[in-house]
Design a protein around this motif. Structure first.
Motif, PDB file in Angstrom:
ATOM      1  N   TYR A   1       5.514   3.750   1.435  1.00 27.32           N
ATOM      2  CA  TYR A   1       5.012   2.446   1.017  1.00 27.32           C
ATOM      3  C   TYR A   1       5.016   1.497   2.210  1.00 27.32           C
ATOM      4  CZ  TYR A   1       5.037   3.769  -3.885  1.00 27.32           C
ATOM      5  OH  TYR A   1       4.762   4.386  -5.093  1.00 27.32           O
ATOM      6  N   TYR A   2       3.888   0.825   2.410  1.00 25.81           N
ATOM      7  CA  TYR A   2       3.720  -0.118   3.509  1.00 25.81           C
ATOM      8  C   TYR A   2       3.437  -1.506   2.966  1.00 25.81           C
ATOM      9  CZ  TYR A   2       2.865   4.140   6.259  1.00 25.81           C
ATOM     10  OH  TYR A   2       2.965   5.369   6.876  1.00 25.81           O
TER      11      TYR A   2
ATOM     12  N   ARG B   1      -4.314   6.032   2.609  1.00 22.58           N
ATOM     13  CA  ARG B   1      -3.540   4.868   2.195  1.00 22.58           C
ATOM     14  C   ARG B   1      -4.352   4.082   1.167  1.00 22.58           C
ATOM     15  NH1 ARG B   1      -0.826   1.186   6.824  1.00 22.58           N
ATOM     16  NH2 ARG B   1      -0.269   3.307   7.439  1.00 22.58           N
TER      17      ARG B   1
ATOM     18  N   TYR C   1       0.855  -1.169   0.000  1.00 21.46           N
ATOM     19  CA  TYR C   1       0.000   0.000   0.000  1.00 21.46           C
ATOM     20  C   TYR C   1       0.898   1.227   0.000  1.00 21.46           C
ATOM     21  CZ  TYR C   1      -3.935  -3.005   1.323  1.00 21.46           C
ATOM     22  OH  TYR C   1      -4.911  -3.980   1.339  1.00 21.46           O
ATOM     23  N   ARG C   2       0.325   2.372  -0.342  1.00 21.64           N
ATOM     24  CA  ARG C   2       1.102   3.608  -0.253  1.00 21.64           C
ATOM     25  C   ARG C   2       0.213   4.743   0.236  1.00 21.64           C
ATOM     26  NH1 ARG C   2       2.396   4.639  -6.689  1.00 21.64           N
ATOM     27  NH2 ARG C   2       0.286   5.265  -7.352  1.00 21.64           N
ATOM     28  N   GLN C   3       0.878   5.715   0.845  1.00 20.37           N
ATOM     29  CA  GLN C   3       0.177   6.881   1.350  1.00 20.37           C
ATOM     30  C   GLN C   3       1.013   8.119   1.073  1.00 20.37           C
ATOM     31  OE1 GLN C   3      -0.916   6.695   5.509  1.00 20.37           O
ATOM     32  NE2 GLN C   3      -2.504   8.233   5.236  1.00 20.37           N
TER      33      GLN C   3
ATOM     34  N   GLY D   1       6.753   1.052   7.102  1.00 25.63           N
ATOM     35  CA  GLY D   1       6.724   2.007   6.005  1.00 25.63           C
ATOM     36  C   GLY D   1       8.117   2.387   5.540  1.00 25.63           C
TER      37      GLY D   1
END
Length: 120
Positions: A93-94, A45, A37-39, A113
């Motif tokens: 990015y997680y 997110r 995932y990204r935020q 992250g």
């Protein structure tokens, strides 16, 4: 307890490539879906890509054809190969993993992250 440790983020120029890695460790019986995932600042997110235990993959439309997710189940590790990077890919990015622990409970675990910055 399960830990996810990410690596591979950094600063890259537009058009460049990066490879993210995420290794899971701890009380693991097996792992189902793994994902990235990204935020970005000021945004929620969102899913980038995910891979099922059988190898099926899904991607966000914005990264199709540029990013590739893969996993090494023997190492409990998921990877994200990012090519043709754009400034709009800049985000934290997680990684995530649906871990079935030794007590046979399923828990979604998250990494800490890693920052990816795409800039000239």
């Amino acid at each position: 307890q399960v830990q996810l440790v990410e690596s591979g983020g950094g600063l890259v120029q537009p058009g460049g490539s990066l490879r993210l890695s995420c290794a899971a460790s701890g009380s693991i019986f097996s792992i189902g879906i793994m994902g990235w995932y990204r935020q970005a600042p000021g945004k929620q997110r969102s899913l980038v890509a995910r891979i099922l235990s059988g190898g099926s993959t899904n991607y966000a439309d914005s990264v199709k054809g540029r990013f590739t997710i893969s996993r090494d189940s023997a190492k409990n590790t998921v990877y994200l190969q990012m090519n043709s990077l754009k400034p709009e890919d800049t985000a934290v990015y997680y990684c995530s993993a649906d871990v079935i622990n030794t007590a046979r409970s399923t828990i979604r675990s998250w990494g800490q992250g890693t920052q990816v910055t795409v800039s000239s």
